[in-house]
Design an enzyme around this catalytic site. Sequence first.
Site, PDB file in Angstrom:
ATOM      1  N   LYS A 171     -21.954 -26.633  13.624  1.00  0.00           N
ATOM      2  CA  LYS A 171     -21.784 -26.157  14.517  1.00  0.00           C
ATOM      3  C   LYS A 171     -22.474 -24.850  14.959  1.00  0.00           C
ATOM      4  O   LYS A 171     -22.865 -24.513  16.118  1.00  0.00           O
ATOM      5  CB  LYS A 171     -20.249 -25.966  14.989  1.00  0.00           C
ATOM      6  N   ARG A 172     -22.539 -24.190  13.936  1.00  0.00           N
ATOM      7  CA  ARG A 172     -23.079 -22.710  14.117  1.00  0.00           C
ATOM      8  C   ARG A 172     -24.608 -22.984  13.816  1.00  0.00           C
ATOM      9  O   ARG A 172     -25.662 -22.320  14.567  1.00  0.00           O
ATOM     10  CB  ARG A 172     -22.792 -21.848  12.705  1.00  0.00           C
TER      11      ARG A 172
END
Length: 518
Positions: free
Chosen positions: A254-255
């Site tokens: 997600k990052r």
Amino acid sequence: MSKKVRTRFAPSPTGYLHVGGARTALFNFLYAQATGGEFILRIEDTDQARSTEESYHKMLESMEWLGLTWDEGPGVEGPHAPYRQSERLDTYIEYAQKLVETGHAYTCFCSTEELEKKKAQREAMGLPPVYDGKCRSLTPEERQEKMNEGIPYVIRFRTPAREILVKDLVQGNVRFDSSLIGDFIIVKSDGFPSYNFAVVVDDHLMEISHVIRGVGHLSNTPRQIVIYQALGWEEPVWAHVSEIVGSDHKKLSKRHGATAITAFRDLGYPAKAFVNYMSLLGWSPPDGVEYMTPEKLYSQFDIARCSKSPAMFDVFDVKKAVDVELSVLSPAELIPYLFPKSKMNWLSNLHIRDLPEDEYIEQILPFVKNTGLVPEKEFETNQDRLRSILLSLRVYLDYYFQIGNYIGDFFRDFSEDMVTPSAMEFVRKPFFAELASLFLSKLSADNFTADAIKTAMDDSGKELGLKGKDLFMSLRVANTGKTEGLELPIYLELLGIERVTDRLKKTIALAKKLALPA
């Protein structure tokens, strides 16, 4: 098992459809299309704590935007319905009971606290954290006694002690030692099946011929194989495609860019362009030509051409976003982290250029309206002019959200504060005002075409002995206040004689003001 190719995508509705999931769905869809097979959508919603109706509908919305239509699944009922696991619980219990009756599975009454303690002890001793088999040898009487006492239990699969071979189309032959797997849970204490059990039952009953998924699932495959064998079922063909990494070569997260697929839709990437790009993440076309329409993908895709090597999702500059979680950003907030020269942007620009004009206009108009830079009346009274402007601009667009960088110039009043710092260097040149004035004198409202404007530019340069940047960049600045943009003659024709005259007069006045002694 049916000889016909049947693939499936089976997401869990616990969040949005992200890049990895979309690539898996796409590869299954493409392989079914390429082989004349069928593509099934199944919803694995047995994780009751995390599954939501909102995520379920977002999944379907994302699939529909990508154009990944399913032959069987939610909304398209077929002979293997229902297609949500939460509606198939009786089926799982039936087959779990068969495994218990044949001795391939057993009830386990160990508490969560007891299991956690044993796991910690084994890890401290350097042993694999597998179940120690305490309940394996309970007698039928002992099991019944514990059930009568109301002790919660799970059903565990009795894993045979042997090597398990996974024959994989992409990864080749991969061998697993079953002692590192142990007796795993197939039905949880709440009566819901585990992933590895439910997926086998569903894939068999839905006649799935090929299981195509990310390599992260490879470690689940030996568990599934032993269940297939215990139930006397034929295994599907396994194909575990490569891992996806970010531009920093680290696993996509997600990052690191595993953001929602809908973010790319909201940025204005055409769905066909996004599908084209995603198809190249771990697969390569036989002719090496990367720009592909959906029709070409349908005819060329072959899972056997997938690579083991990690595929790079090069859309985001992950190093630039080191302290930012990209998945939570809005489309507008994502823009600073996009790589301008990514393969995604290159392919998207080509797709935008090649769209039929009406389809392009239909897709971009919502983005034009959202800029708030175009007066409402223009959408009704000046449709032809707006259409001409948008068609001229499309060669500059990698995604539709960028239209806001260009469209305002055609509709807002020009002012001195719109002249950029780099453009101001040309305004200060000693010949600027004279050049702009001469160019203005050569423009005619009766013949205000791109060709006539180009002639006026060339003639102005010849009379003043100017060429190159001094001529063309100065005239661009005189009309736009910027040093880059559309091909100037085309731009000015679309702008119109009145706006061009107004802008030239204002930049001439600015140049004369700057030339006055301090």
